[in-house]
Design an enzyme around this catalytic site. Structure first.
Site, short mmCIF file in Angstrom:
data_model
loop_
_atom_site.label_atom_id
_atom_site.label_comp_id
_atom_site.label_asym_id
_atom_site.label_seq_id
_atom_site.Cartn_x
_atom_site.Cartn_y
_atom_site.Cartn_z
N ASN A 152 0.83 -1.22 0.00
CA ASN A 152 0.00 0.00 0.00
C ASN A 152 0.86 1.26 0.00
OD1 ASN A 152 0.91 -0.54 2.59
ND2 ASN A 152 -1.08 -0.31 3.58
N TYR A 153 1.88 1.30 0.84
CA TYR A 153 2.74 2.47 0.94
C TYR A 153 3.55 2.68 -0.35
CZ TYR A 153 5.94 5.87 3.03
OH TYR A 153 6.67 7.01 3.31
N CYS A 154 4.14 1.61 -0.85
CA CYS A 154 4.95 1.72 -2.07
C CYS A 154 4.09 2.17 -3.24
CB CYS A 154 5.60 0.38 -2.39
SG CYS A 154 6.81 -0.18 -1.17
#
Length: 249
Positions: A152-154
Site C-alpha cells: 500500500n505504501y509503495c
C-alpha cells in the site's frame, strides 16, 4: 504605504519531524506558514509557540476530501493563495500483502496519494490567479524500489511520483511541481521502525549509505530551499533524492 504581507506556505504534516523542519526553513526564508496536522495537538501547540505570528497550526485530515476542501477554503479566505504548497503528510500501515485489509489500503492511499491530489486541486486555481507558485510533494524511496509488507505504501508513493509529473505538465508554466525523496532520515519514526538505537542495526544501515551517516530533517529542508529558490527555478516535474547515495536512481 504599508508593507506587503509575507508570502504564504502551506505544509501538511508540518508540526513535527521532517515537516516541522520544512516549516522552519520556509519561515527562515520569509514565509508565513500554515502547518496542517492530523492529531498531535501537543506538537502543534509547541510549533506555534516556537514561531509566534509566523506559524499557524490547523487540524486537517488530508485523507478526507471534504475536510481538505473546507480547510483549504478557510486558509484562502484568511491568508490568500499560497506561494508554496508542501504535501508532506504521510501514513504507514505495513502488513504482508495477503493480510492487508481494505482499510489498510484505502487509508494509506487516501493519505499519501489522494491527499496531495485534493490539496493541490483546492489551492491551484487561486495560485494560478495570483500569478503562480510551487508545489513540492514529499515522496519516498519505496516509490521507486519496493519493500516487503509495504504494497500500500509503495504504491501510494509511486503514484505520487507520477502525479507530480502530470501536475507539472498541466500547471506549467505558472506553477512548478517537484518531488523530494528522503532516504534514511533521523526521525523518531525511523529510529523505531529500523531499531537504530541498536548499534549493530545502525552499523548495518550505515554500510548501505556511501555518505556513512543517517540524514537529518535539515538535509531535506536544504533540498526544499534549493528547489523552491532561485537556483531551482528551471526544475519542474523532477524527483530529487536526498539519501546519501544509498540508492542512486
Amino acid at each position: 504605504m504599508t508593507d506587503s504581507p509575507p508570502p504564504l506556505a502551506v505544509v501538511t504534516g508540518g508540526t513535527r519531524g521532517i515537516g516541522l523542519a520544512l516549516s522552519r526553513r520556509l519561515i527562515e526564508r520569509g514565509h508565513r506558514v500554515v502547518a496542517a496536522y492530523a492529531g498531535d495537538t501537543a506538537a502543534a501547540e509547541k510549533a506555534e509557540a516556537e514561531h509566534p505570528g509566523r506559524l499557524t497550526a490547523v487540524r486537517m485530515d488530508v485523507s478526507d476530501p471534504d475536510q481538505v476542501a473546507g480547510t483549504a477554503r478557510e486558509i484562502l479566505d484568511g491568508y490568500g493563495a499560497p506561494a508554496v504548497l508542501v504535501n508532506n503528510a504521510g501514513l504507514n500501515a505495513d502488513r504482508p500483502f495477503l493480510e492487508l485489509s481494505d482499510s489498510d489500503w484505502r487509508r494509506v492511499l487516501d493519505t499519501n496519494l489522494s491527499g496531495p491530489f485534493w490539496l493541490t486541486r483546492a489551492f491551484a486555481p487561486a495560485m494560478l490567479a495570483a500569478g503562480g507558485g510551487q508545489v513540492v510533494n514529499i515522496g519516498a524511496t519505496t516509490g521507486i524500489r519496493p519493500r516487503v509488507n509495504g504494497a500500500n505504501y509503495c504504491a501510494s508513493k509511486a503514484g505520487l511520483l507520477q502525479l507530480t509529473k502530470c501536475l507539472a505538465l498541466e500547471l506549467a508554466p505558472a506553477i512548478r511541481v517537484n518531488c523530494l525523496i528522503p532516504g534514511m532520515i533521523n526521525t523518531d519514526e525511523l529510529r523505531i521502525r529500523w531499531r537504530l538505537d541498536d548499534p549493530e542495526r545502525l552499523a548495518a544501515t550505515l554500510d548501505e549509505i556511501p555518505s556513512r551517516r543517517i540524514g537529518t530533517p535539515e538535509d531535506i529542508a536544504d533540498a526544499l530551499e534549493f528547489i523552491t529558490g532561485p537556483a531551482g527555478s528551471y526544475l519542474n516535474g523532477q524527483k530529487l533524492i536526498i539519501d546519501g547515495g544509498q540508492f542512486m536512481w
